[in-house]
Design an enzyme around this catalytic site. Structure first.
Site, PDB file in Angstrom:
ATOM      1  N   LYS A 287      -9.885 -11.517  -8.760  1.00  0.00           N
ATOM      2  CA  LYS A 287     -10.930 -11.573  -7.737  1.00  0.00           C
ATOM      3  C   LYS A 287     -11.846 -10.346  -7.793  1.00  0.00           C
ATOM      4  O   LYS A 287     -11.417  -9.257  -8.177  1.00  0.00           O
ATOM      5  CB  LYS A 287     -10.314 -11.754  -6.348  1.00  0.00           C
ATOM      6  CG  LYS A 287      -9.634 -10.534  -5.784  1.00  0.00           C
ATOM      7  CD  LYS A 287      -9.421 -10.687  -4.283  1.00  0.00           C
ATOM      8  CE  LYS A 287      -9.204  -9.313  -3.659  1.00  0.00           C
ATOM      9  NZ  LYS A 287      -9.408  -9.223  -2.254  1.00  0.00           N
TER      10      LYS A 287
ATOM     11  N   LYS B 143     -13.333  -4.399  -4.377  1.00  0.00           N
ATOM     12  CA  LYS B 143     -13.879  -3.052  -4.233  1.00  0.00           C
ATOM     13  C   LYS B 143     -13.058  -2.036  -4.993  1.00  0.00           C
ATOM     14  O   LYS B 143     -13.543  -0.981  -5.341  1.00  0.00           O
ATOM     15  CB  LYS B 143     -13.865  -2.660  -2.746  1.00  0.00           C
ATOM     16  CG  LYS B 143     -14.845  -3.439  -1.920  1.00  0.00           C
ATOM     17  CD  LYS B 143     -14.939  -2.900  -0.504  1.00  0.00           C
ATOM     18  CE  LYS B 143     -13.852  -3.447   0.386  1.00  0.00           C
ATOM     19  NZ  LYS B 143     -14.196  -3.425   1.817  1.00  0.00           N
TER      20      LYS B 143
ATOM     21  N   LYS C  64       0.823  -1.214   0.000  1.00  0.00           N
ATOM     22  CA  LYS C  64       0.000   0.000   0.000  1.00  0.00           C
ATOM     23  C   LYS C  64       0.852   1.257   0.000  1.00  0.00           C
ATOM     24  O   LYS C  64       0.515   2.245  -0.643  1.00  0.00           O
ATOM     25  CB  LYS C  64      -0.969   0.012   1.194  1.00  0.00           C
ATOM     26  CG  LYS C  64      -2.066  -1.034   1.055  1.00  0.00           C
ATOM     27  CD  LYS C  64      -3.220  -0.758   1.986  1.00  0.00           C
ATOM     28  CE  LYS C  64      -4.341  -1.781   1.762  1.00  0.00           C
ATOM     29  NZ  LYS C  64      -5.398  -1.697   2.753  1.00  0.00           N
TER      30      LYS C  64
HETATM   31  P1  ATP Z   1      -9.634  -4.506  -1.938  1.00  0.00           P
HETATM   32  O1  ATP Z   1      -9.610  -5.468  -3.090  1.00  0.00           O
HETATM   33  O2  ATP Z   1      -9.910  -3.100  -2.333  1.00  0.00           O
HETATM   34  O3  ATP Z   1      -8.496  -4.664  -0.976  1.00  0.00           O
HETATM   35  P2  ATP Z   1     -11.668  -6.166  -1.083  1.00  0.00           P
HETATM   36  O4  ATP Z   1     -12.819  -6.000  -1.978  1.00  0.00           O
HETATM   37  O5  ATP Z   1     -10.716  -7.294  -1.296  1.00  0.00           O
HETATM   38  O6  ATP Z   1     -10.895  -4.829  -1.091  1.00  0.00           O
HETATM   39  P3  ATP Z   1     -11.433  -6.292   1.807  1.00  0.00           P
HETATM   40  O7  ATP Z   1     -11.953  -5.183   2.659  1.00  0.00           O
HETATM   41  O8  ATP Z   1      -9.971  -6.438   1.635  1.00  0.00           O
HETATM   42  O9  ATP Z   1     -12.189  -6.224   0.389  1.00  0.00           O
HETATM   43  O10 ATP Z   1     -11.993  -7.660   2.308  1.00  0.00           O
HETATM   44  C1  ATP Z   1     -12.946  -7.886   3.286  1.00  0.00           C
HETATM   45  C2  ATP Z   1     -13.104  -9.381   3.397  1.00  0.00           C
HETATM   46  O11 ATP Z   1     -13.703  -9.914   2.197  1.00  0.00           O
HETATM   47  C3  ATP Z   1     -11.778 -10.122   3.575  1.00  0.00           C
HETATM   48  O12 ATP Z   1     -11.930 -11.130   4.543  1.00  0.00           O
HETATM   49  C4  ATP Z   1     -11.516 -10.734   2.204  1.00  0.00           C
HETATM   50  O13 ATP Z   1     -10.772 -11.927   2.302  1.00  0.00           O
HETATM   51  C5  ATP Z   1     -12.919 -10.986   1.663  1.00  0.00           C
HETATM   52  N1  ATP Z   1     -12.962 -10.891   0.183  1.00  0.00           N
HETATM   53  C6  ATP Z   1     -12.752  -9.780  -0.544  1.00  0.00           C
HETATM   54  N2  ATP Z   1     -12.898 -10.030  -1.870  1.00  0.00           N
HETATM   55  C7  ATP Z   1     -13.206 -11.344  -1.984  1.00  0.00           C
HETATM   56  C8  ATP Z   1     -13.491 -12.205  -3.107  1.00  0.00           C
HETATM   57  N3  ATP Z   1     -13.497 -11.763  -4.342  1.00  0.00           N
HETATM   58  N4  ATP Z   1     -13.770 -13.493  -2.864  1.00  0.00           N
HETATM   59  C9  ATP Z   1     -13.798 -13.959  -1.592  1.00  0.00           C
HETATM   60  N5  ATP Z   1     -13.538 -13.203  -0.499  1.00  0.00           N
HETATM   61  C10 ATP Z   1     -13.250 -11.908  -0.670  1.00  0.00           C
END
Ligand code: ATP
Ligand code: LTN
Length: 333
Positions: free
Chosen positions: A197, A200, A114
């Site tokens: 994946k 967000k 980051k």
């Molecule tokens: P970013 O990709 O912007 O870091 P994110 O969408 O991955 O954000 P996080 O806030 O990092 O979201 O994740 C919150 C929770 O959701 C974590 O436990 C993460 O493992 C899970 N998660 C996020 N995206 C996925 C996905 N595509 N499939 C399964 N689990 C997910």
């Protein structure tokens, strides 16, 4: 036998959770609350490591709590609260910062990634100390298990190291937590780019199913998801990443097995299949979105629920902080 203690947290960095957050994380939180003493918090203080407009942070913190409840996190079965409502998190966070080595904190890959992305001048010190606040979140509640995604394993290892170090220097104070890494099968991919994946921070939200989007928007996103070559509905992540992702989503939400779904759609085209998946997703999410919107309409009611959660959390947090201070040699008031 006493129930095992579980703790997890999620950042309120966006207006809506997406299907990946639900199937990869929150769904397991919901399952764990039935047989564990579960503490779940919206980690609003962690979200301050990214500069956010105050009105937006407030809105997103409440929206996150509302969505968690709508998705099945039940404030009567677990302790749901906002991190900033329990000041012991900051207090133990400082103790953790005085225990962690500069070198070990510098090795955290999330910080390296980051901070590299935004550059030294735009990286706040809080991003560096983030894992020590996370360790405090966990250790305050003497958690046995911490359900998180694979990316958080290193932070949980650090938490264990810090707890072990404290215990051996100052006497037994903290339970050593274990990471409860969620099943790989629960990984959901982007609908337009099904080899990455669902995230967000994706460049385009076209491939991201958001819990708070309208049913129409979500149905359209699924119907216009990337089309693989061929025409049979079969699970094959290499050759048919798009269809495989949709099969995973359907199966996770309907509870039916992938092979059952493959037989049902044998001889039918992708179009039929996508329409069915759109129906399954939309029918599943419609009442959840509705419930979250209702909760948000009664803001003071929602805050009252969170206050009760914070009161329950604080009873445990105070006790841990008091023994931490005592063992450190800080004079009682
Ligand atoms: P970013 O990709 O912007 O870091 P994110 O969408 O991955 O954000 P996080 O806030 O990092 O979201 O994740 C919150 C929770 O959701 C974590 O436990 C993460 O493992 C899970 N998660 C996020 N995206 C996925 C996905 N595509 N499939 C399964 N689990 C997910
Ligand atoms: N760093 C985590 C969020 C988080 C957390 C926690 C998870 C903050 N405190 C305590 C588990 C336990 C993330 O980015 N997913």
């Amino acid at each position: 036998m006493t129930m095992k203690r579980v703790l997890s947290g999620i950042q309120p960095t966006h207006d809506s959770f997406h299907l990946g957050n639900y199937l990869g994380a929150v769904k397991q939180w919901v399952e764990l609350q039935h047989k564990h003493d579960a503490f779940y918090c919206v980690v609003d203080l962690h979200a301050l490591t990214i500069e956010t407009d105050p009105a937006l942070l407030r809105k997103r913190s409440l929206a996150s709590a509302a969505q968690l409840i709508a998705l099945g996190v039940d404030p009567d079965k677990c302790t749901l609260f906002l991190q900033s409502h329990v000041s012991e998190h900051n207090q133990l966070g400082w103790i953790m910062e005085c225990l962690a080595g500069f070198g070990e904190a510098s090795r955290m890959t999330q910080f390296k990634d980051k901070s590299q992305k935004s550059g030294t001048d735009r990286t706040v010190v809080g991003l560096f100390t983030y894992p020590m606040l996370q360790a405090a979140d966990i250790l305050l509640y003497q958690a046995d298990l911490v359900p998180v995604g694979e990316d958080q394993r290193q932070h949980i290892e650090l938490t264990r190291d810090l707890a072990g170090r404290f215990n051996s220097r100052y006497g037994d104070t903290f339970q050593l937590p274990e990471a409860y890494i969620l099943k790989a099968g629960a990984k959901i991919n982007d609908l337009q780019d099904p080899t990455s994946k669902m995230s967000k921070s994706a460049n385009s939200m076209q491939g991201v199913i958001e819990i708070m989007d309208t049913p129409e928007v979500n149905a359209k996103k699924i119907k216009s998801s990337m089309t693989d070559t061929g025409r049979e509905v079969l699970f094959n992540e290499k050759e048919k990443p798009g269809i495989s992702n949709l099969l995973t989503i359907h199966s996770a939400l309907s509870g039916r097995s992938i092979s059952e779904l493959e037989s049902e759609f044998a001889g039918k085209g992708y179009g039929d299949f996508k329409s069915t998946v759109a129906d399954v997703v939309v029918d599943y999410l419609r009442p959840i979105r509705q419930r979250a919107l209702e909760l948000l309409e009664d803001e003071s009611g929602l805050i009252a629920v969170l206050r009760q959660g914070a009161e329950k959390a604080q009873v445990v947090a105070e006790k841990t902080l008091a023994s931490t201070y005592k063992n450190l040699g800080l004079v009682e008031r």
